[in-house]
Design an enzyme around this catalytic site. Structure first.
Site, mmCIF file in Angstrom:
data_model
loop_
_atom_site.group_PDB
_atom_site.id
_atom_site.type_symbol
_atom_site.label_atom_id
_atom_site.label_comp_id
_atom_site.label_asym_id
_atom_site.label_seq_id
_atom_site.Cartn_x
_atom_site.Cartn_y
_atom_site.Cartn_z
ATOM 1 C CB ALA A 129 42.979 24.348 -33.311
ATOM 2 N N GLY A 134 38.662 35.795 -31.568
ATOM 3 C CA GLY A 134 39.208 37.144 -31.362
ATOM 4 C C GLY A 134 40.655 37.315 -31.789
ATOM 5 C CB ILE A 162 39.770 24.395 -36.846
ATOM 6 C CG1 ILE A 162 40.007 25.459 -35.758
ATOM 7 C CG2 ILE A 162 40.842 23.303 -36.817
ATOM 8 C CD1 ILE A 162 41.204 26.395 -35.999
ATOM 9 C CD GLU A 248 49.528 27.034 -42.070
ATOM 10 O OE1 GLU A 248 50.056 26.868 -40.952
ATOM 11 O OE2 GLU A 248 48.408 27.546 -42.216
ATOM 12 N NE ARG A 249 52.789 32.246 -42.895
ATOM 13 C CZ ARG A 249 53.173 32.893 -41.803
ATOM 14 N NH1 ARG A 249 54.443 33.210 -41.630
ATOM 15 N NH2 ARG A 249 52.288 33.221 -40.885
ATOM 16 C CD GLN A 342 35.163 38.443 -68.082
ATOM 17 O OE1 GLN A 342 34.906 38.280 -66.889
ATOM 18 N NE2 GLN A 342 34.394 39.127 -68.893
ATOM 19 C CG LEU A 343 39.409 34.056 -71.455
ATOM 20 C CD1 LEU A 343 40.802 33.511 -71.778
ATOM 21 C CD2 LEU A 343 38.951 35.003 -72.565
ATOM 22 N N GLY A 369 46.753 30.837 -43.542
ATOM 23 C CA GLY A 369 48.202 30.604 -43.476
ATOM 24 C C GLY A 369 48.943 31.897 -43.159
ATOM 25 C CD GLU A 373 46.060 42.126 -46.436
ATOM 26 O OE1 GLU A 373 45.794 41.060 -45.828
ATOM 27 O OE2 GLU A 373 45.593 42.385 -47.553
#
Ligand SMILES: Cc1cc2nc3c(=O)[nH]c(=O)nc-3n(C[C@H](O)[C@H](O)[C@H](O)COP(=O)(O)OP(=O)(O)OC[C@H]3O[C@@H](n4cnc5c(N)ncnc54)[C@H](O)[C@@H]3O)c2cc1C
Length: 387
Positions: A129, A134, A162, A248-249, A342-343, A369, A373
């Site tokens: 967490a 905010g 979370i 994590e990424r 789409q297909l 993660g 941006e």
């Protein structure tokens, strides 16, 4: 092209995962997870029993000891996502990539002994967490405080979005222990289910990952004993987050590659089966060209993924490397899945079909993660020589 990063041990492990998938990832099970909004504990325990979670837990604590070898986790992702169960892959990911690593890499000996053996079996599930109502991208803006008192901390605040937040037994929680927003103003505490004042709050309704719970958490004067302070050191929380974020990424990029591969396979199968104007959909030149394009994208994704996996194994995957890989992989995934939908025509929009579910799941890969941006910001700062 054939991938060459897996050896015999990895392929033997793949057989174990396939066996697990055959037995536990049935349509009925998946529908139940989606209806309940969470994966049932019995499945997590079965995963523990089969040895497909807790992979990074050292052997002395009952795990597989695959601390730096994420290739085993990649195989779990490949097989579970191919079976159309992104939510289960997500639940495994929170346990193995987000919760367990904090204890394996930064936990005290007592924390390791207390939690790791039961995390490897699935008896104890974890969550991480950080995000608050905010503050998400700007983690130094969090407001959850942990005030030092005799023998521990009093925690007050709220977290949101979370993953596994409803089902977790322990929550690795990012808190403020100091004033201002300097890196040393933060710490990480393990908050346990049942602690007075800790509430798992509301389960959130999402567009994807229907079978994996995402929740709000609240903390009202929760007493957390000092032995639950990760690493036993106050003021290290921000640095500890930074240490785990590349994993994590990378894990999100690997899930994106696995979903892209699966999407290609589902789409080839579907377009071979479905007919229009007296021909199979795959016999239209447009379909074949689109498939050729996404097949090339999938190849590139694997090449990049395999490079990231090996760099991680060799402890050479930097924060910037992981950020670049994460945004690139998840953006390719989004394009590939869109073509897949789409297909499939109208059926591509119907969540009975795995392509539709994977498409909805994929959207959040560009958000959590760290948003893409923020990933570009990290990479661009390095390029510009700005840290
Ligand atoms: C399904 C789901 C599961 C999640 N699981 C977890 C979890 O398990 N644990 C956890 O702690 N969090 C979790 N998150 C939270 C997630 O990591 C955050 O939502 C994410 O980091 C973005 O934060 P935010 O929502 O506050 O967006 P904001 O930070 O408010 O961003 C809003 C927009 O502004 C952009 N933006 C913000 N700052 C900048 C900047 N400097 N430059 C350019 N653009 C900027 C963002 O990219 C975004 O487009 C989850 C979220 C979802 C949706």
């Amino acid at each position: 092209m054939e991938r060459d990063i897996y050896d015999e041990d990895h392929e033997a492990f793949r057989d174990v995962v396939k066996e697990f998938v055959k037995r536990y990832v049935t349509n009925e099970a998946r529908e139940k997870w989606d209806a309940d909004g969470e994966v049932d504990r019995a499945t997590m325990l079965a995963a523990g029993e089969s040895g497909i979670i807790g992979l990074s837990v050292p052997e002395e604590f009952g795990g597989a000891g695959m601390l730096q070898d994420y290739r085993f986790r990649a195989i779990v992702n490949e097989e579970v996502i191919r079976a159309g169960a992104g939510s289960l892959a997500g639940a495994f990911g929170i346990q193995d990539d987000l919760a367990i690593p904090y204890i394996v890499h930064m936990g005290t000996q007592a924390q390791k002994e207390k939690w790791l053996p039961r995390m490897a079996t699935g008896e104890v599930l974890g969550a991480l967490a950080m995000t608050e109502p905010g503050a998400g991208s700007d983690l130094r803006g969090i407001k959850t405080t942990a005030k030092k008192v005799d023998g521990g901390y009093i925690v007050n605040g709220a977290k949101t979005f979370i993953s596994s937040g409803k089902t977790a037994d322990i929550v690795v929680t990012f808190v403020k222990t100091g004033e201002g927003n300097r890196p040393d103003a933060f710490s990480i505490l393990i908050v346990e289910n049942g602690m007075e004042g800790f509430d798992h709050g509301k389960k959130l309704h999402k567009m994807g990952f229907q079978g994996h719970d995402t929740a709000e958490l609240s903390f009202t004067d929760v007493f957390v004993p000092e032995e639950n302070l990760i690493s036993g050191e106050e003021g290290r929380g921000f640095i500890q987050l930074m240490m785990n974020l590349p994993l994590e990424r990378m894990s999100i990029g690997v899930a994106a590659a696995a979903a892209s591969q699966a999407a290609l396979e589902w789409t080839v199968a579907y377009t071979k089966d479905r007919e229009a104007f007296g021909e199979r959909i795959i016999d239209f030149q447009n379909t074949r060209f689109q498939l050729a394009s996404i097949a090339a994208d999938v190849e590139a994704l694997w090449a990049y993924t395999d490079r990231a996996l090996l760099a991680y194994k060799d402890k050479k995957l930097s924060a910037e490397d992981a950020a670049m890989y994460k945004f690139w992989a998840t953006e390719r995934e989004w394009e590939i899945l869109d073509i897949g939908v789409q297909l499939h025509g109208g059926y591509g929009y119907i969540t009975e079909y795995p392509i539709a579910r994977a498409f909805l799941d994929a959207r959040v890969h560009r958000i959590y993660g760290g948003t893409n941006e923020i990933m570009r910001d990290i990479v661009s700062r390095q390029i510009a020589g700005k840290r």
